[in-house]
Enzyme design. Structure first.
Site, PDB file in Angstrom:
ATOM      1  N   LEU A  30       0.815  -1.213   0.000  1.00 48.50           N
ATOM      2  CA  LEU A  30       0.000   0.000   0.000  1.00 48.50           C
ATOM      3  C   LEU A  30       0.854   1.271   0.000  1.00 48.50           C
ATOM      4  O   LEU A  30       0.309   2.375  -0.022  1.00 48.50           O
ATOM      5  CB  LEU A  30      -0.900   0.033   1.241  1.00 48.50           C
ATOM      6  CG  LEU A  30      -2.039  -0.979   1.323  1.00 48.50           C
ATOM      7  CD1 LEU A  30      -2.775  -0.817   2.651  1.00 48.50           C
ATOM      8  CD2 LEU A  30      -3.008  -0.802   0.160  1.00 48.50           C
ATOM      9  N   SER A  31       2.164   1.116   0.025  1.00 44.89           N
ATOM     10  CA  SER A  31       3.034   2.287   0.122  1.00 44.89           C
ATOM     11  C   SER A  31       2.800   3.322  -0.980  1.00 44.89           C
ATOM     12  O   SER A  31       2.803   4.530  -0.693  1.00 44.89           O
ATOM     13  CB  SER A  31       4.502   1.856   0.138  1.00 44.89           C
ATOM     14  OG  SER A  31       4.801   1.175   1.340  1.00 44.89           O
ATOM     15  N   LYS A  80      15.724  -5.701   3.744  1.00 42.92           N
ATOM     16  CA  LYS A  80      16.050  -4.785   4.834  1.00 42.92           C
ATOM     17  C   LYS A  80      17.462  -4.975   5.384  1.00 42.92           C
ATOM     18  O   LYS A  80      18.046  -4.035   5.928  1.00 42.92           O
ATOM     19  CB  LYS A  80      15.021  -4.913   5.957  1.00 42.92           C
ATOM     20  CG  LYS A  80      13.630  -4.457   5.534  1.00 42.92           C
ATOM     21  CD  LYS A  80      12.643  -4.524   6.690  1.00 42.92           C
ATOM     22  CE  LYS A  80      11.256  -4.078   6.246  1.00 42.92           C
ATOM     23  NZ  LYS A  80      10.284  -4.050   7.368  1.00 42.92           N
ATOM     24  N   ASN A 101      14.729   0.085   6.361  1.00 42.00           N
ATOM     25  CA  ASN A 101      13.544   0.064   5.505  1.00 42.00           C
ATOM     26  C   ASN A 101      13.400   1.356   4.708  1.00 42.00           C
ATOM     27  O   ASN A 101      12.449   1.514   3.949  1.00 42.00           O
ATOM     28  CB  ASN A 101      12.269  -0.187   6.323  1.00 42.00           C
ATOM     29  CG  ASN A 101      11.806   1.033   7.086  1.00 42.00           C
ATOM     30  OD1 ASN A 101      12.612   1.876   7.483  1.00 42.00           O
ATOM     31  ND2 ASN A 101      10.506   1.143   7.310  1.00 42.00           N
ATOM     32  N   ASP A 117      10.325   1.701  10.976  1.00 43.96           N
ATOM     33  CA  ASP A 117       9.385   0.757  11.597  1.00 43.96           C
ATOM     34  C   ASP A 117       9.345   0.945  13.115  1.00 43.96           C
ATOM     35  O   ASP A 117       8.272   0.904  13.727  1.00 43.96           O
ATOM     36  CB  ASP A 117       9.793  -0.690  11.286  1.00 43.96           C
ATOM     37  CG  ASP A 117       9.497  -1.090   9.853  1.00 43.96           C
ATOM     38  OD1 ASP A 117       8.560  -0.537   9.263  1.00 43.96           O
ATOM     39  OD2 ASP A 117      10.209  -1.972   9.328  1.00 43.96           O
ATOM     40  N   ALA A 145       9.674  -8.897  14.615  1.00 46.07           N
ATOM     41  CA  ALA A 145       9.755  -9.110  16.057  1.00 46.07           C
ATOM     42  C   ALA A 145      10.949  -8.379  16.660  1.00 46.07           C
ATOM     43  O   ALA A 145      10.866  -7.849  17.774  1.00 46.07           O
ATOM     44  CB  ALA A 145       9.832 -10.604  16.364  1.00 46.07           C
ATOM     45  N   ARG A 165       8.503 -20.732  17.714  1.00 45.51           N
ATOM     46  CA  ARG A 165       8.261 -22.104  17.265  1.00 45.51           C
ATOM     47  C   ARG A 165       9.482 -23.006  17.297  1.00 45.51           C
ATOM     48  O   ARG A 165       9.367 -24.197  17.034  1.00 45.51           O
ATOM     49  CB  ARG A 165       7.681 -22.079  15.846  1.00 45.51           C
ATOM     50  CG  ARG A 165       6.315 -21.430  15.752  1.00 45.51           C
ATOM     51  CD  ARG A 165       5.740 -21.588  14.359  1.00 45.51           C
ATOM     52  NE  ARG A 165       4.450 -20.922  14.228  1.00 45.51           N
ATOM     53  CZ  ARG A 165       3.284 -21.452  14.566  1.00 45.51           C
ATOM     54  NH1 ARG A 165       3.245 -22.664  15.081  1.00 45.51           N
ATOM     55  NH2 ARG A 165       2.164 -20.778  14.401  1.00 45.51           N
ATOM     56  N   ARG A 169      14.929 -19.940  17.019  1.00 43.41           N
ATOM     57  CA  ARG A 169      14.254 -18.650  17.092  1.00 43.41           C
ATOM     58  C   ARG A 169      14.296 -18.102  18.520  1.00 43.41           C
ATOM     59  O   ARG A 169      14.441 -16.894  18.729  1.00 43.41           O
ATOM     60  CB  ARG A 169      12.809 -18.789  16.619  1.00 43.41           C
ATOM     61  CG  ARG A 169      12.652 -19.024  15.134  1.00 43.41           C
ATOM     62  CD  ARG A 169      13.078 -17.819  14.340  1.00 43.41           C
ATOM     63  NE  ARG A 169      12.597 -17.874  12.973  1.00 43.41           N
ATOM     64  CZ  ARG A 169      12.823 -16.930  12.062  1.00 43.41           C
ATOM     65  NH1 ARG A 169      13.531 -15.870  12.387  1.00 43.41           N
ATOM     66  NH2 ARG A 169      12.348 -17.047  10.837  1.00 43.41           N
ATOM     67  N   TYR A 229      -2.198  -6.148   7.874  1.00 44.77           N
ATOM     68  CA  TYR A 229      -3.276  -5.260   7.441  1.00 44.77           C
ATOM     69  C   TYR A 229      -4.162  -5.893   6.368  1.00 44.77           C
ATOM     70  O   TYR A 229      -5.187  -5.325   6.005  1.00 44.77           O
ATOM     71  CB  TYR A 229      -2.746  -3.899   6.960  1.00 44.77           C
ATOM     72  CG  TYR A 229      -1.817  -3.915   5.772  1.00 44.77           C
ATOM     73  CD1 TYR A 229      -2.295  -4.039   4.471  1.00 44.77           C
ATOM     74  CD2 TYR A 229      -0.445  -3.742   5.951  1.00 44.77           C
ATOM     75  CE1 TYR A 229      -1.437  -4.010   3.384  1.00 44.77           C
ATOM     76  CE2 TYR A 229       0.423  -3.711   4.874  1.00 44.77           C
ATOM     77  CZ  TYR A 229      -0.081  -3.843   3.592  1.00 44.77           C
ATOM     78  OH  TYR A 229       0.769  -3.817   2.512  1.00 44.77           O
ATOM     79  N   GLY A 250      -1.964  -3.460  11.211  1.00 49.50           N
ATOM     80  CA  GLY A 250      -0.830  -3.186  10.351  1.00 49.50           C
ATOM     81  C   GLY A 250      -0.913  -1.851   9.638  1.00 49.50           C
ATOM     82  O   GLY A 250       0.121  -1.241   9.345  1.00 49.50           O
TER      83      GLY A 250
END
Length: 287
Positions: A30-31, A80, A101, A117, A145, A165, A169, A229, A250
């Site tokens: 959507l940027s 990124k 970003n 962000d 995260a 998970r 991680r 979003y 979002g």
């Protein structure tokens, strides 16, 4: 890693400048709607903003081939971190999570990297009155995260529990916590329902990942920040709102980080937050 630079203003506004969002995939972004709405509101009639599908292998050649008409780039996954070696300097914020970003092409031809962000997440929370929390939970352990942890380092007074998970991680999230000065405890994903009792929950996982948690939303939830979003609302967000909890999505993050990108790329402040949000809402409603 490139040398760091202080946060600062972007280049001056030219009569005809270009900007774009790069990533793979990028067609869903959507940027363009947000940035173009900002340009219209700011009277920058000569500015354009587009989506350009670009992967890690193509990024160096693309950046090297850009001309002086380019003002800046927005970067999504998987670029990124791939962009870091291509920059002359990065902000302290970007350096804190090794992720850029936003690229601004300065008047002297140098390339500056930033991460909007993290301050965008903080601005979205502050807009809803969330400026301090005693504890928080993070669902997921990807790149978003780590940005969430960086933001939480500024608003969370106590422990952050990250629900992940895998052991790998979990180790990553603990490492980010040490680096960012956040008290991070990790827990297995099958215990994520417990995390919903935290006063602030940040969901950073892909679409569908938290759907099964919707039935576990407590009777009096706190604040949920779900970074998706589309589709929206997620089942988790819908149940959270139905139970009276505060929900950010979002689009809130996307708009607030885009506001900062526009300001850095154009040198104009303040960027038109309301017009950008309206454009984003309209674009989502049309899908």
């Amino acid at each position: 890693m490139p040398p760091q630079a202080d946060e600062g203003a972007g280049p001056g506004t030219g009569a005809a400048r270009r900007a774009a969002v790069l990533g793979s995939p990028v067609a869903h972004s959507l940027s363009p709607q947000l940035h173009l709405a900002a340009y219209r509101a700011l009277g920058l009639s000569g500015w354009t903003y587009e989506r350009i599908e670009t992967d890690e292998a193509a990024l160096p050649g693309f950046v090297d081939g850009l001309g002086p008409e380019w003002a800046g780039l927005s970067l999504t996954m998987p670029l990124k971190r791939a962009v870091l070696p291509l920059l002359d300097r990065i902000s302290d914020t970007a350096a804190s999570v090794d992720a850029v970003n936003t690229v601004v092409f300065e008047a002297d031809g140098s390339r500056s990297g930033d991460n909007t962000d993290i301050p965008g997440l903080l601005a979205a929370l502050a807009e809803r009155g969330v400026t301090r929390v005693p504890a928080a939970a993070v669902l997921g352990a990807g790149a978003t995260a780590s940005s969430a942890l960086a933001a939480l380092s500024r608003v969370c007074d106590g422990e952050v529990v990250a629900y992940v998970r895998s052991a790998a991680r979990a180790a990553e999230m603990r490492g980010w916590g040490e680096r960012l000065g956040v008290d991070v405890r990790t827990a297995p994903w099958d215990e994520a329902a417990e995390g919903l009792r935290a006063p602030l929950v940040v969901a950073t996982t892909p679409a569908g990942s938290t759907d099964a948690l919707a039935d576990a939303v407590p009777e009096a939830p706190g604040t949920l920040f779900d970074v998706l979003y589309e589709p929206w609302p997620t089942p988790l967000a819908a149940r959270w709102a139905a139970r009276g909890g505060q929900v950010l999505g979002g689009l809130d993050l996307l708009v607030h980080q885009a506001v900062l990108q526009v300001e850095r790329m154009t040198g104009r402040r303040p960027a038109p937050l309301a017009a950008m949000r309206e454009a984003g809402e309209a674009a989502l409603a049309a899908r």
